[in-house]
Write a protein that holds these residues in place. Structure first.
Motif, PDB file in Angstrom:
ATOM      1  N   LEU A   1       0.817  -1.215   0.000  1.00  0.00           N
ATOM      2  CA  LEU A   1       0.000   0.000   0.000  1.00  0.00           C
ATOM      3  C   LEU A   1       0.852   1.267   0.000  1.00  0.00           C
ATOM      4  O   LEU A   1       0.360   2.332   0.334  1.00  0.00           O
ATOM      5  CB  LEU A   1      -0.921   0.006   1.221  1.00  0.00           C
ATOM      6  N   ALA A   2       2.124   1.156  -0.336  1.00  0.00           N
ATOM      7  CA  ALA A   2       3.009   2.309  -0.308  1.00  0.00           C
ATOM      8  C   ALA A   2       2.518   3.415  -1.229  1.00  0.00           C
ATOM      9  O   ALA A   2       2.684   4.588  -0.943  1.00  0.00           O
ATOM     10  CB  ALA A   2       4.425   1.899  -0.681  1.00  0.00           C
ATOM     11  N   SER A   3       1.910   3.059  -2.336  1.00  0.00           N
ATOM     12  CA  SER A   3       1.292   4.066  -3.194  1.00  0.00           C
ATOM     13  C   SER A   3      -0.029   3.516  -3.720  1.00  0.00           C
ATOM     14  O   SER A   3      -0.151   2.319  -3.977  1.00  0.00           O
ATOM     15  CB  SER A   3       2.210   4.444  -4.353  1.00  0.00           C
ATOM     16  N   VAL A   4      -0.991   4.410  -3.814  1.00  0.00           N
ATOM     17  CA  VAL A   4      -2.337   4.050  -4.257  1.00  0.00           C
ATOM     18  C   VAL A   4      -2.792   5.084  -5.278  1.00  0.00           C
ATOM     19  O   VAL A   4      -2.578   6.283  -5.090  1.00  0.00           O
ATOM     20  CB  VAL A   4      -3.319   4.040  -3.055  1.00  0.00           C
ATOM     21  N   GLU A   5      -3.385   4.620  -6.358  1.00  0.00           N
ATOM     22  CA  GLU A   5      -3.975   5.533  -7.339  1.00  0.00           C
ATOM     23  C   GLU A   5      -5.485   5.445  -7.230  1.00  0.00           C
ATOM     24  O   GLU A   5      -6.030   4.360  -7.051  1.00  0.00           O
ATOM     25  CB  GLU A   5      -3.548   5.143  -8.756  1.00  0.00           C
ATOM     26  N   THR A   6      -6.126   6.593  -7.343  1.00  0.00           N
ATOM     27  CA  THR A   6      -7.585   6.612  -7.296  1.00  0.00           C
ATOM     28  C   THR A   6      -8.113   7.666  -8.267  1.00  0.00           C
ATOM     29  O   THR A   6      -7.427   8.642  -8.580  1.00  0.00           O
ATOM     30  CB  THR A   6      -8.096   6.862  -5.863  1.00  0.00           C
ATOM     31  N   ASP A   7      -9.325   7.457  -8.736  1.00  0.00           N
ATOM     32  CA  ASP A   7      -9.975   8.369  -9.677  1.00  0.00           C
ATOM     33  C   ASP A   7     -10.713   9.445  -8.889  1.00  0.00           C
ATOM     34  O   ASP A   7     -11.640   9.146  -8.145  1.00  0.00           O
ATOM     35  CB  ASP A   7     -10.951   7.581 -10.553  1.00  0.00           C
ATOM     36  N   TYR A   8     -10.274  10.683  -9.030  1.00  0.00           N
ATOM     37  CA  TYR A   8     -10.928  11.776  -8.324  1.00  0.00           C
ATOM     38  C   TYR A   8     -11.892  12.554  -9.226  1.00  0.00           C
ATOM     39  O   TYR A   8     -12.629  13.410  -8.754  1.00  0.00           O
ATOM     40  CB  TYR A   8      -9.894  12.731  -7.719  1.00  0.00           C
ATOM     41  N   SER A   9     -11.921  12.241 -10.504  1.00  0.00           N
ATOM     42  CA  SER A   9     -12.715  13.019 -11.457  1.00  0.00           C
ATOM     43  C   SER A   9     -14.225  12.865 -11.234  1.00  0.00           C
ATOM     44  O   SER A   9     -14.995  13.722 -11.669  1.00  0.00           O
ATOM     45  CB  SER A   9     -12.350  12.627 -12.886  1.00  0.00           C
ATOM     46  N   LYS A  10     -14.641  11.810 -10.563  1.00  0.00           N
ATOM     47  CA  LYS A  10     -16.075  11.587 -10.351  1.00  0.00           C
ATOM     48  C   LYS A  10     -16.581  12.159  -9.035  1.00  0.00           C
ATOM     49  O   LYS A  10     -17.749  11.999  -8.702  1.00  0.00           O
ATOM     50  CB  LYS A  10     -16.368  10.091 -10.422  1.00  0.00           C
ATOM     51  N   VAL A  11     -15.715  12.828  -8.275  1.00  0.00           N
ATOM     52  CA  VAL A  11     -16.124  13.426  -7.008  1.00  0.00           C
ATOM     53  C   VAL A  11     -16.818  14.750  -7.307  1.00  0.00           C
ATOM     54  O   VAL A  11     -16.230  15.665  -7.888  1.00  0.00           O
ATOM     55  CB  VAL A  11     -14.913  13.651  -6.070  1.00  0.00           C
ATOM     56  N   ALA A  12     -18.077  14.851  -6.928  1.00  0.00           N
ATOM     57  CA  ALA A  12     -18.876  16.051  -7.210  1.00  0.00           C
ATOM     58  C   ALA A  12     -18.389  17.232  -6.360  1.00  0.00           C
ATOM     59  O   ALA A  12     -17.815  17.050  -5.284  1.00  0.00           O
ATOM     60  CB  ALA A  12     -20.351  15.772  -6.925  1.00  0.00           C
ATOM     61  N   LEU A  13     -18.647  18.427  -6.845  1.00  0.00           N
ATOM     62  CA  LEU A  13     -18.306  19.645  -6.124  1.00  0.00           C
ATOM     63  C   LEU A  13     -18.981  19.620  -4.754  1.00  0.00           C
ATOM     64  O   LEU A  13     -20.171  19.334  -4.635  1.00  0.00           O
ATOM     65  CB  LEU A  13     -18.775  20.865  -6.926  1.00  0.00           C
ATOM     66  N   GLY A  14     -18.196  19.876  -3.709  1.00  0.00           N
ATOM     67  CA  GLY A  14     -18.732  19.873  -2.348  1.00  0.00           C
ATOM     68  C   GLY A  14     -18.736  18.501  -1.689  1.00  0.00           C
ATOM     69  O   GLY A  14     -19.206  18.364  -0.567  1.00  0.00           O
ATOM     70  N   GLN A  15     -18.213  17.493  -2.361  1.00  0.00           N
ATOM     71  CA  GLN A  15     -18.184  16.138  -1.813  1.00  0.00           C
ATOM     72  C   GLN A  15     -16.735  15.718  -1.559  1.00  0.00           C
ATOM     73  O   GLN A  15     -15.796  16.364  -1.996  1.00  0.00           O
ATOM     74  CB  GLN A  15     -18.832  15.151  -2.789  1.00  0.00           C
ATOM     75  N   GLN A  16     -16.600  14.601  -0.859  1.00  0.00           N
ATOM     76  CA  GLN A  16     -15.275  14.041  -0.652  1.00  0.00           C
ATOM     77  C   GLN A  16     -15.356  12.524  -0.697  1.00  0.00           C
ATOM     78  O   GLN A  16     -16.412  11.947  -0.476  1.00  0.00           O
ATOM     79  CB  GLN A  16     -14.661  14.490   0.678  1.00  0.00           C
ATOM     80  N   VAL A  17     -14.237  11.915  -1.035  1.00  0.00           N
ATOM     81  CA  VAL A  17     -14.123  10.464  -0.971  1.00  0.00           C
ATOM     82  C   VAL A  17     -13.055  10.142   0.063  1.00  0.00           C
ATOM     83  O   VAL A  17     -12.163  10.945   0.334  1.00  0.00           O
ATOM     84  CB  VAL A  17     -13.771   9.820  -2.335  1.00  0.00           C
ATOM     85  N   VAL A  18     -13.166   8.954   0.615  1.00  0.00           N
ATOM     86  CA  VAL A  18     -12.188   8.487   1.589  1.00  0.00           C
ATOM     87  C   VAL A  18     -11.475   7.290   0.978  1.00  0.00           C
ATOM     88  O   VAL A  18     -12.111   6.334   0.546  1.00  0.00           O
ATOM     89  CB  VAL A  18     -12.865   8.104   2.920  1.00  0.00           C
ATOM     90  N   VAL A  19     -10.162   7.371   0.921  1.00  0.00           N
ATOM     91  CA  VAL A  19      -9.329   6.315   0.365  1.00  0.00           C
ATOM     92  C   VAL A  19      -8.441   5.795   1.490  1.00  0.00           C
ATOM     93  O   VAL A  19      -7.892   6.582   2.264  1.00  0.00           O
ATOM     94  CB  VAL A  19      -8.455   6.853  -0.788  1.00  0.00           C
ATOM     95  N   LYS A  20      -8.298   4.489   1.585  1.00  0.00           N
ATOM     96  CA  LYS A  20      -7.406   3.916   2.598  1.00  0.00           C
ATOM     97  C   LYS A  20      -6.004   3.845   2.012  1.00  0.00           C
ATOM     98  O   LYS A  20      -5.785   3.267   0.954  1.00  0.00           O
ATOM     99  CB  LYS A  20      -7.882   2.532   3.002  1.00  0.00           C
ATOM    100  N   TRP A  21      -5.063   4.456   2.710  1.00  0.00           N
ATOM    101  CA  TRP A  21      -3.674   4.494   2.276  1.00  0.00           C
ATOM    102  C   TRP A  21      -2.785   4.262   3.494  1.00  0.00           C
ATOM    103  O   TRP A  21      -2.870   4.993   4.477  1.00  0.00           O
ATOM    104  CB  TRP A  21      -3.368   5.842   1.627  1.00  0.00           C
ATOM    105  N   ARG A  22      -1.971   3.238   3.446  1.00  0.00           N
ATOM    106  CA  ARG A  22      -1.088   2.872   4.547  1.00  0.00           C
ATOM    107  C   ARG A  22      -1.863   2.675   5.852  1.00  0.00           C
ATOM    108  O   ARG A  22      -1.404   3.044   6.928  1.00  0.00           O
ATOM    109  CB  ARG A  22       0.018   3.901   4.743  1.00  0.00           C
TER     110      ARG A  22
END
Length: 178
Positions: free
Chosen positions: A51-72
Motif C-alpha cells: 500500500l506504499a502508493s495508491v492511485e484513485t480516480d478523483y474526477s467523479k467526485v462532485a463539487l462539495g463532496q469528498q471520498v475516503v481512500v485507505k492508504w497505509r
C-alpha cells in the motif's frame, strides 16, 4: 617459553591463540544470527509495503463532496471544495492559528478546489467528520477538535493541522498517493 616459541624476541602464535580467535568469530556469528530476526521484524509488513502508493480516480467526485481512500492503513480525505469553502479558508489565512499555514500551502498550485489530507485527528488519532463545527470543516467527535475547510486546527486539543500526504495528480483524472 621455549626456544621454538620465541623468534626475534617476540612470541609466536600457537594453537591456543588460534582457538581463541575461532571461538570469538563463532560467538559473533551466533550473536548476529540470534539478533537478526529481532531487527528484521521491525521492517514494515509486506501488506503495508503493497500500500506504499495508491492511485484513485478523483474526477467523479462532485463539487462539495469528498471520498475516503485507505492508504497505509489510514483514511485519506480527497475533498472537492466549493468556491465558498475556498474563500472561507483564504479569508482565515491571517487568523490566529495554532499551527500557522496558508490555504495555498495546503494544496497543489492551481488546484485549490482539491484538498487532500490524512483523515486522522492529530490529537489522539480519531477520524473527524466533515461539515460540522464552527468553521464548517472537520470536527473530531471524540474530543472536539475543530478544523477549517483547509484542514487547519482552529479549536480543541489537537496540536497540529491535518497532515498532508505525498500525492501527485496524474492524467485521466487520477491522483497517486505516496
Amino acid at each position: 617459553m621455549t626456544d621454538h616459541a620465541l623468534r626475534d624476541g617476540l612470541a609466536q602464535p600457537g594453537k591456543r591463540d588460534f582457538l581463541y580467535i575461532v571461538t570469538g568469530v563463532a560467538a559473533a556469528g551466533a550473536v548476529g544470527g540470534l539478533v537478526w530476526p529481532f531487527i528484521d521484524q521491525m521492517n514494515p509488513a509486506s501488506d503495508t509495503l503493497a500500500l506504499a502508493s495508491v492511485e484513485t480516480d478523483y474526477s467523479k467526485v462532485a463539487l462539495g463532496q469528498q471520498v475516503v481512500v485507505k492508504w497505509r492503513g489510514k483514511p485519506v480525505f480527497i475533498r472537492h471544495r466549493t468556491p465558498q469553502e475556498i474563500a472561507a479558508a483564504v479569508a482565515d489565512d491571517h487568523a490566529d492559528l495554532r499551527d500557522p499555514a496558508t490555504d495555498a500551502s495546503r494544496h497543489k498550485p492551481g488546484m485549490a478546489e482539491w484538498l487532500i489530507v490524512i483523515g486522522v485527528c492529530t490529537h489522539l488519532g480519531c477520524v473527524p467528520t466533515f461539515g460540522e463545527g464552527e468553521y464548517k470543516g472537520w470536527l473530531c467527535p471524540c474530543h472536539g477538535s475543530v478544523y477549517d475547510t483547509s484542514g487547519r486546527i482552529r479549536k480543541g486539543p489537537a496540536p497540529k493541522n491535518l497532515y498532508l500526504p505525498d500525492y501527485a495528480f496524474l492524467p485521466a483524472g487520477k491522483v497517486k498517493l505516496g
